[in-house]
Enzyme design. Sequence first.
Site, short mmCIF file in Angstrom:
data_model
loop_
_atom_site.label_atom_id
_atom_site.label_comp_id
_atom_site.label_asym_id
_atom_site.label_seq_id
_atom_site.Cartn_x
_atom_site.Cartn_y
_atom_site.Cartn_z
N LYS A 192 26.70 6.88 0.44
CA LYS A 192 26.13 8.22 0.60
C LYS A 192 26.66 8.94 1.83
CE LYS A 192 22.00 6.60 -1.76
NZ LYS A 192 20.57 6.30 -1.71
N ASP A 234 21.62 8.31 -8.83
CA ASP A 234 21.19 8.68 -7.49
C ASP A 234 21.96 9.92 -7.05
OD1 ASP A 234 20.57 8.93 -4.82
OD2 ASP A 234 20.60 6.79 -4.42
N GLU A 254 22.64 26.36 -11.44
CA GLU A 254 23.74 27.27 -11.13
C GLU A 254 24.27 27.91 -12.40
OE1 GLU A 254 28.29 27.34 -9.29
OE2 GLU A 254 27.03 25.56 -9.06
N HIS A 279 30.64 35.20 -12.55
CA HIS A 279 29.40 34.90 -11.81
C HIS A 279 28.46 36.10 -11.80
CE1 HIS A 279 29.43 30.85 -10.03
NE2 HIS A 279 30.75 30.93 -10.21
#
Length: 565
Positions: free
Chosen positions: A372, A448, A240, A546
Amino acid sequence: MAMKMESQKQQVSASGKEKASDALPLPLYLTNGVFFTLFFSVVYFLLLRWREKIRNSVPLHVVTLSEISAIVVFLASFIYLLGFFGISFVQSLILPRSPHDEISDEDDEILIDDLMLKEDSRSAPCAAAAPPTKIFAAPIEPLPEEDEEIVKSVVDGKIPSYALESKLGDCRRAASIRREALQRTTGKSLAGLPLEGFNYEAILGQCCEMPVGYVQIPVGIAGPLLLDGVEYSVPMATTEGCLVASTNRGCKAIMASGGATSTVHRDGMTRAPVVRFGSAKRAAELKLFLEEPLNFETLSLVFNSSSRFGRLQKIKCAIAGKNLYIRFTCSTGDAMGMNMVSKGVQNVLDFLVSQFPDMDVLGISGNYCSDKKPAAVNWIEGRGKSVVCEAIIKEEVVTKVLKTDVASLVELNMLKNLTGSAMAGALGGFNAHASNIVSAVYIATGQDPAQNVESSHCITMMEAINGGKDLHVSVSMPSIEVGTVGGGTQLASQSACLNLLGVKGASKEVPGSNSRLLASIVAGSVLAGELSLMSAIAAGQLVKSHMKYNRSSKDVTKLTASTCT
């Protein structure tokens, strides 16, 4: 031609050999199941009979007809299992194997990899796109004849794709053959996916199965981040645009204001099995037993017996009718600790079965952990490391570096991060973009990535102090799940990023201090990211930045290696 005919003969003869699995005219898994059941059943029967004889002082050599039958069945099943598993294993150690032996194994019948090798018949728009352009692809070289035969066997389903590493003993070669077989079966090119330059042995059995290459993610550096009096250069793996630059600006503001401070106020990984009883009353009795302080020492001894670092901290239970959810919390040293806590929980469950024989263990994880998944229990109780990080940003820094003012930041934080998130019904999402920074640092340091879900729980607070001149900003993150040993942290690239932060491996002086420091760095980086993004929004700079950093018109598919060097 003669050599080819001879190799075909060898293949036919090899495939025609009788195996132990041919003992019954049944599928392989049924045959194995029958003999496994017979073997363990007769062993159990004979042990019971011999125990009775010892108790009753009956000589062991005096046997009944049923015992003779059991012994015969025992010998037959033992011979089968030895022939099926033992002889092949011994031969693989003492006898050299030709390529034809490798492709005529009994694994021919296992076709799990069919899912990967089936033709891609999707009619999505991307299927009709132009052929992919090769990006930095090395010239295609023909495979050696030996590898070509193995590729054909994989394509034909004679060799399972997942078994290549164990058959070939060369992880790099296995990945290359699997990759070629995949391209042939799907008709899709993997030319842009790198294969060379990666240690495939390092991931075997711990990080990734059936590799065909690796994905390149650029790593940028934000900082220095001045945290608790120490400067850190924070590695961030992301695709990004603007993210690293924005976080870097936040680090600059923190540095110019004297730095940030952090505190790890809780450290404990959780696992919560679910068990069931015949009645709700019995489930409640176990809940009372587990939460009784007098029983905690015994349960701790049982839990701690499987690890040098895992130490049980507390047990919290939730009951739902006849079902009981038991949430164990334990310290795990410098490891993230999921395996460590799971082993300790299994020890306790085995112990509880002897105390509550009517207890039925349905699963070692009942989602009351919760791993998660966004969950209020993690937001309230914490999971992993609970960290609070704060800084006081001076008025002139807000103006010159962040290009806004204190009043605007405080008002925006109230209306966006607090009120706006409440209107959306957010769970732990009272922040601008904590998950952006958490994910980037996690990927760079071998954590993770899926645990970004609960690790990004964060509430950002901003308050004007010193008569409204300066800004007090803080982030509170109750469930940062990180480790500096195990899993992806052992890979070369991720290990290098951990080394850059000074937290590589396990701390010998204070076990657990490296992982706690990493959690603090994550929180400090989130603080910097929150400061910068909120300032960009307050100053109306978000879209402009951006468009500058994240909307390049450059066509990377046309780049060559020479243009990038």
